[in-house]
Design a protein around this motif. Structure first.
Motif, PDB file in Angstrom:
ATOM      1  N   GLN A  70       2.783  10.190   3.954  1.00  0.00           N
ATOM      2  CA  GLN A  70       3.714  10.010   2.822  1.00  0.00           C
ATOM      3  C   GLN A  70       5.060   9.478   3.317  1.00  0.00           C
ATOM      4  O   GLN A  70       5.637   8.554   2.737  1.00  0.00           O
ATOM      5  N   ASN A  71       5.551  10.051   4.423  1.00  0.00           N
ATOM      6  CA  ASN A  71       6.820   9.582   4.995  1.00  0.00           C
ATOM      7  C   ASN A  71       6.734   8.118   5.405  1.00  0.00           C
ATOM      8  O   ASN A  71       7.652   7.330   5.172  1.00  0.00           O
ATOM      9  N   THR A  72       5.621   7.772   6.040  1.00  0.00           N
ATOM     10  CA  THR A  72       5.463   6.391   6.512  1.00  0.00           C
ATOM     11  C   THR A  72       5.417   5.430   5.319  1.00  0.00           C
ATOM     12  O   THR A  72       6.002   4.348   5.356  1.00  0.00           O
ATOM     13  N   LEU A  73       4.736   5.853   4.248  1.00  0.00           N
ATOM     14  CA  LEU A  73       4.698   4.998   3.051  1.00  0.00           C
ATOM     15  C   LEU A  73       6.096   4.860   2.454  1.00  0.00           C
ATOM     16  O   LEU A  73       6.476   3.791   1.972  1.00  0.00           O
ATOM     17  N   THR A  74       6.880   5.929   2.539  1.00  0.00           N
ATOM     18  CA  THR A  74       8.240   5.873   1.984  1.00  0.00           C
ATOM     19  C   THR A  74       9.118   4.914   2.784  1.00  0.00           C
ATOM     20  O   THR A  74       9.785   4.062   2.211  1.00  0.00           O
ATOM     21  N   VAL A  75       9.088   5.041   4.115  1.00  0.00           N
ATOM     22  CA  VAL A  75       9.973   4.170   4.897  1.00  0.00           C
ATOM     23  C   VAL A  75       9.508   2.719   4.894  1.00  0.00           C
ATOM     24  O   VAL A  75      10.303   1.810   5.123  1.00  0.00           O
ATOM     25  N   SER A  76       8.218   2.508   4.627  1.00  0.00           N
ATOM     26  CA  SER A  76       7.727   1.119   4.674  1.00  0.00           C
ATOM     27  C   SER A  76       7.612   0.516   3.266  1.00  0.00           C
ATOM     28  O   SER A  76       7.050  -0.559   3.104  1.00  0.00           O
ATOM     29  N   ARG A  77       8.137   1.204   2.269  1.00  0.00           N
ATOM     30  CA  ARG A  77       7.914   0.806   0.873  1.00  0.00           C
ATOM     31  C   ARG A  77       8.260  -0.659   0.626  1.00  0.00           C
ATOM     32  O   ARG A  77       7.556  -1.384  -0.066  1.00  0.00           O
ATOM     33  N   ASN A  78       9.367  -1.085   1.246  1.00  0.00           N
ATOM     34  CA  ASN A  78       9.818  -2.458   1.016  1.00  0.00           C
ATOM     35  C   ASN A  78       8.824  -3.491   1.555  1.00  0.00           C
ATOM     36  O   ASN A  78       8.847  -4.645   1.157  1.00  0.00           O
ATOM     37  N   GLU A  79       7.957  -3.054   2.492  1.00  0.00           N
ATOM     38  CA  GLU A  79       6.984  -3.977   3.094  1.00  0.00           C
ATOM     39  C   GLU A  79       5.813  -4.243   2.151  1.00  0.00           C
ATOM     40  O   GLU A  79       5.113  -5.219   2.304  1.00  0.00           O
ATOM     41  N   TRP A  80       5.543  -3.278   1.232  1.00  0.00           N
ATOM     42  CA  TRP A  80       4.349  -3.461   0.393  1.00  0.00           C
ATOM     43  C   TRP A  80       4.629  -3.520  -1.096  1.00  0.00           C
ATOM     44  O   TRP A  80       3.813  -4.012  -1.861  1.00  0.00           O
ATOM     45  N   LYS A  81       5.817  -3.073  -1.533  1.00  0.00           N
ATOM     46  CA  LYS A  81       5.970  -2.838  -2.978  1.00  0.00           C
ATOM     47  C   LYS A  81       5.927  -4.122  -3.817  1.00  0.00           C
ATOM     48  O   LYS A  81       5.590  -4.062  -4.994  1.00  0.00           O
ATOM     49  N   TYR A  82       6.232  -5.261  -3.215  1.00  0.00           N
ATOM     50  CA  TYR A  82       6.217  -6.509  -4.005  1.00  0.00           C
ATOM     51  C   TYR A  82       4.803  -7.028  -4.232  1.00  0.00           C
ATOM     52  O   TYR A  82       4.552  -7.802  -5.136  1.00  0.00           O
ATOM     53  N   VAL A  83       3.871  -6.606  -3.357  1.00  0.00           N
ATOM     54  CA  VAL A  83       2.516  -7.148  -3.467  1.00  0.00           C
ATOM     55  C   VAL A  83       1.465  -6.112  -3.828  1.00  0.00           C
ATOM     56  O   VAL A  83       0.357  -6.456  -4.234  1.00  0.00           O
ATOM     57  N   ALA A  84       1.812  -4.837  -3.680  1.00  0.00           N
ATOM     58  CA  ALA A  84       0.759  -3.829  -3.885  1.00  0.00           C
ATOM     59  C   ALA A  84       1.300  -2.535  -4.471  1.00  0.00           C
ATOM     60  O   ALA A  84       2.466  -2.196  -4.291  1.00  0.00           O
ATOM     61  N   ASP A  85       0.412  -1.856  -5.185  1.00  0.00           N
ATOM     62  CA  ASP A  85       0.675  -0.464  -5.543  1.00  0.00           C
ATOM     63  C   ASP A  85      -0.052   0.374  -4.500  1.00  0.00           C
ATOM     64  O   ASP A  85      -1.126  -0.013  -4.032  1.00  0.00           O
ATOM     65  N   VAL A  86       0.559   1.485  -4.149  1.00  0.00           N
ATOM     66  CA  VAL A  86      -0.114   2.364  -3.201  1.00  0.00           C
ATOM     67  C   VAL A  86      -0.605   3.597  -3.948  1.00  0.00           C
ATOM     68  O   VAL A  86       0.133   4.209  -4.710  1.00  0.00           O
ATOM     69  N   VAL A  87      -1.871   3.900  -3.757  1.00  0.00           N
ATOM     70  CA  VAL A  87      -2.446   5.103  -4.365  1.00  0.00           C
ATOM     71  C   VAL A  87      -2.819   6.050  -3.232  1.00  0.00           C
ATOM     72  O   VAL A  87      -3.439   5.624  -2.250  1.00  0.00           O
ATOM     73  N   THR A  88      -2.396   7.293  -3.342  1.00  0.00           N
ATOM     74  CA  THR A  88      -2.772   8.255  -2.302  1.00  0.00           C
ATOM     75  C   THR A  88      -3.733   9.282  -2.878  1.00  0.00           C
ATOM     76  O   THR A  88      -3.608   9.685  -4.032  1.00  0.00           O
ATOM     77  N   ASP A  89      -4.665   9.655  -2.070  1.00  0.00           N
ATOM     78  CA  ASP A  89      -5.618  10.680  -2.467  1.00  0.00           C
ATOM     79  C   ASP A  89      -5.774  11.603  -1.257  1.00  0.00           C
ATOM     80  O   ASP A  89      -6.640  11.387  -0.407  1.00  0.00           O
ATOM     81  N   PHE A  90      -4.842  12.558  -1.180  1.00  0.00           N
ATOM     82  CA  PHE A  90      -4.791  13.416   0.004  1.00  0.00           C
ATOM     83  C   PHE A  90      -5.587  14.694  -0.214  1.00  0.00           C
ATOM     84  O   PHE A  90      -5.505  15.297  -1.288  1.00  0.00           O
ATOM     85  N   ASP A  91      -6.306  15.083   0.809  1.00  0.00           N
ATOM     86  CA  ASP A  91      -7.033  16.355   0.756  1.00  0.00           C
ATOM     87  C   ASP A  91      -6.024  17.488   0.952  1.00  0.00           C
ATOM     88  O   ASP A  91      -5.440  17.624   2.035  1.00  0.00           O
ATOM     89  N   PRO A  92      -5.794  18.309  -0.085  1.00  0.00           N
ATOM     90  CA  PRO A  92      -4.776  19.352   0.053  1.00  0.00           C
ATOM     91  C   PRO A  92      -5.163  20.428   1.058  1.00  0.00           C
ATOM     92  O   PRO A  92      -4.317  21.178   1.508  1.00  0.00           O
ATOM     93  N   ASN A  93      -6.441  20.469   1.416  1.00  0.00           N
ATOM     94  CA  ASN A  93      -6.869  21.491   2.383  1.00  0.00           C
ATOM     95  C   ASN A  93      -7.024  20.952   3.796  1.00  0.00           C
ATOM     96  O   ASN A  93      -7.610  21.604   4.663  1.00  0.00           O
ATOM     97  N   LEU A  94      -6.493  19.746   4.016  1.00  0.00           N
ATOM     98  CA  LEU A  94      -6.610  19.167   5.359  1.00  0.00           C
ATOM     99  C   LEU A  94      -5.868  20.071   6.353  1.00  0.00           C
ATOM    100  O   LEU A  94      -4.679  20.335   6.176  1.00  0.00           O
ATOM    101  N   PRO A  95      -6.553  20.534   7.402  1.00  0.00           N
ATOM    102  CA  PRO A  95      -5.843  21.406   8.361  1.00  0.00           C
ATOM    103  C   PRO A  95      -4.795  20.604   9.133  1.00  0.00           C
ATOM    104  O   PRO A  95      -4.844  19.373   9.165  1.00  0.00           O
TER     105      PRO A  95
END
Ligand code: ATP
Ligand code: MG
Length: 441
Positions: free
Chosen positions: A275-300
């Motif tokens: 999530q942090n990496t997507l936030t700091v890199s937002r400017n690299e992708w936001k003009y061409v793509a939407d980002v969808v995250t599907d995180f496993d909440p139980n990921l250890p």
């Protein structure tokens, strides 16, 4: 000068052997028993040892075994000097690591030839050792250079992101500033209105309310546009708070992304790192793509190097955005999608980064992980992203990185990381669910 140690308990034999040694231009060292032989070997480092087998106390075979188990003396060629009929000793000696043997009585010329051969073997060994040392030093130097290169790439990544991050912070900062100016003007308006109402209150107390004063109050209410302000002020406050939250999120993500000083593996919340990496890199992708995250909440928690992991995700997300840009062009009308999923399977954490980009053509699929392989223009790609990603995932974490792709449809990179450090203590456990809800970025 080449040194040869002669070990024999019979002084005459020792002298004979020493003469042969010196006859070859070598320096002869002499020991009369096994213990002395071991002492001289460790202090004077002979190049070859002529070793009698039958000696009182420690016999030659025992001396040989001790020499071969000591890393400092293991490489010294040993020529056994033994009575002719003791062939089982010769077999045992050769099996224990003797270089050669000479039977007594011996011919000086034969002994000299065998001695020269042993000296040649020792020199060859020394040369190999030296070359090995040089090679090791070169490898260490190379590793250091690779680390420096990786460090430079890391700084470059942060530098590259800096402009985008500044932009990301600038947008909310600007509307926070606009809203604050609006609130200031609104406050001035209310303040004036309050003054007019104050005068109305005074006049009421003195029973001196005039028509003029009432008209003045009505005009002040109109001027202040109270209905508008009552509707807009809460919105401006709400928007400013959201803007501040956005700035705080970006700054926190930036701090966590670069993880200064985290050169050790640690139990890491991969969902949060992504999530942090997507936030700091937002400017690299936001003009061409939407980002969808599907995180496993139980990921250890996963035992990894967080800043290295972030770089892998950054490289893959930037690649995905660039592949989508090649499809949608610069128009922000038609965007692609980058989908980032996490989940776990047994002892492994899995991260899948999927794009709706160009796909990877068949003919370059085997090369994408190669150093400096790129299909991008100068300035856009150097062909290092996937090499670095692979070395971080595979070499540093014992994981795997693979991809599935279809030209015209898109590509999915799949990373698998061992959850626990194979060499470290047990750790991990489910994350707090609150922070890890699925959703769009
Ligand atoms: N998601 C993707 N979709 C399509 N092609 C890809 C994708 N990821 C990588 N590639 C192909 O693999 C090549 C190598 O990728 P890599 O990330 O190693 O280097 P780069 O992106 O070209 O340059 P750098 O990462 O150093 O800026 C790319 O040039 C591109 O052709
Ligand atoms: Mg790349």
């Amino acid at each position: 000068m080449t040194k040869v140690l002669v070990v024999d308990d019979m002084p005459d034999m020792a002298k004979l052997l020493a003469n042969t040694v010196e006859g070859q231009g070598y320096e002869a060292l002499v020991a009369s028993n096994g213990r002395e032989a071991l002492d001289i070997t460790t202090t004077q480092c002979p190049d070859v040892i002529l070793l009698d087998i039958m000696m009182p106390g420690m016999d030659g075979l025992e001396v040989l075994r001790r020499l071969k188990t000591d890393a400092r003396t293991r490489a010294i060629p040993v020529i056994l000097v033994t009575a002719k009929d003791l062939s089982q000793d010769i077999i045992a000696g050769l099996d224990a690591g003797a270089h050669d043997y000479v039977s007594k009585p011996f011919e000086s010329a034969v002994l000299a030839a065998r001695l020269r051969s042993a000296v040649r073997a020792k020199r060859a060994h020394d040369t190999i050792e030296r070359l090995n040392g040089e090679l090791r030093a070169e490898l260490i130097q190379r590793e250091r250079m690779e680390m420096e290169l990786a460090q430079a790439q890391k700084l470059e990544a942060i530098g590259q992101l800096a402009a985008g991050i500044a932009h990301e912070i600038n947008t909310p900062s600007q509307y926070i500033a606009d809203n604050t100016r609006f609130l200031k003007e609104a406050f001035d308006g209310f303040n004036k209105l309050l003054g007019t109402f104050g005068r109305l209150l005074e006049a009421s107390k003195n029973m001196a309310v005039t028509d003029d004063l009432l008209r003045e109050v009505e005009a002040a209410v109109r001027r202040a546009d109270v209905d508008y302000l009552i509707e807009e002020i809460p919105k401006a406050i709400q928007q400013s708070l959201e803007g501040m939250d956005r700035v705080v999120t970006i700054v926190r993500a930036m701090r966590e992304f670069s993880h200064p000083g985290s050169e050790q593996k640690q139990a890491t919340d991969l969902n949060r790192a992504i999530q942090n990496t997507l936030t700091v890199s937002r400017n690299e992708w936001k003009y061409v793509a939407d980002v969808v995250t599907d995180f496993d909440p139980n990921l250890p928690l996963v035992w990894c190097l967080p800043s290295d992991f972030n770089r892998v995700i950054l490289n893959l997300v930037v690649n995905a955005a660039q592949a989508i840009a090649d499809v949608v062009g610069d128009s922000s009308q038609r965007k692609g999608t980058i989908t980032v999923r996490t989940d776990s399977e047994g002892d492994w954490a899995k991260i899948r980064i999927e794009d709706t980009g160009t796909g990877i053509p068949e003919e370059i699929r085997s090369k994408v992980f190669d150093h400096f392989f790129t299909t991008k223009d100068v300035g856009k790609g150097t062909g290092q992203g996937l090499t670095i990603a692979q070395s971080i995932v595979v070499e540093k974490h014992g994981g795997t990185i693979t991809f599935e792709t279809e030209v015209g449809k898109g590509t999915a990179f799949l990373i698998r990381l061992p959850i626990a450090d194979p060499t470290g203590p047990e750790q991990g456990g489910p994350l707090e669910e609150a922070e890890l809800a699925c959703g769009c970025v």
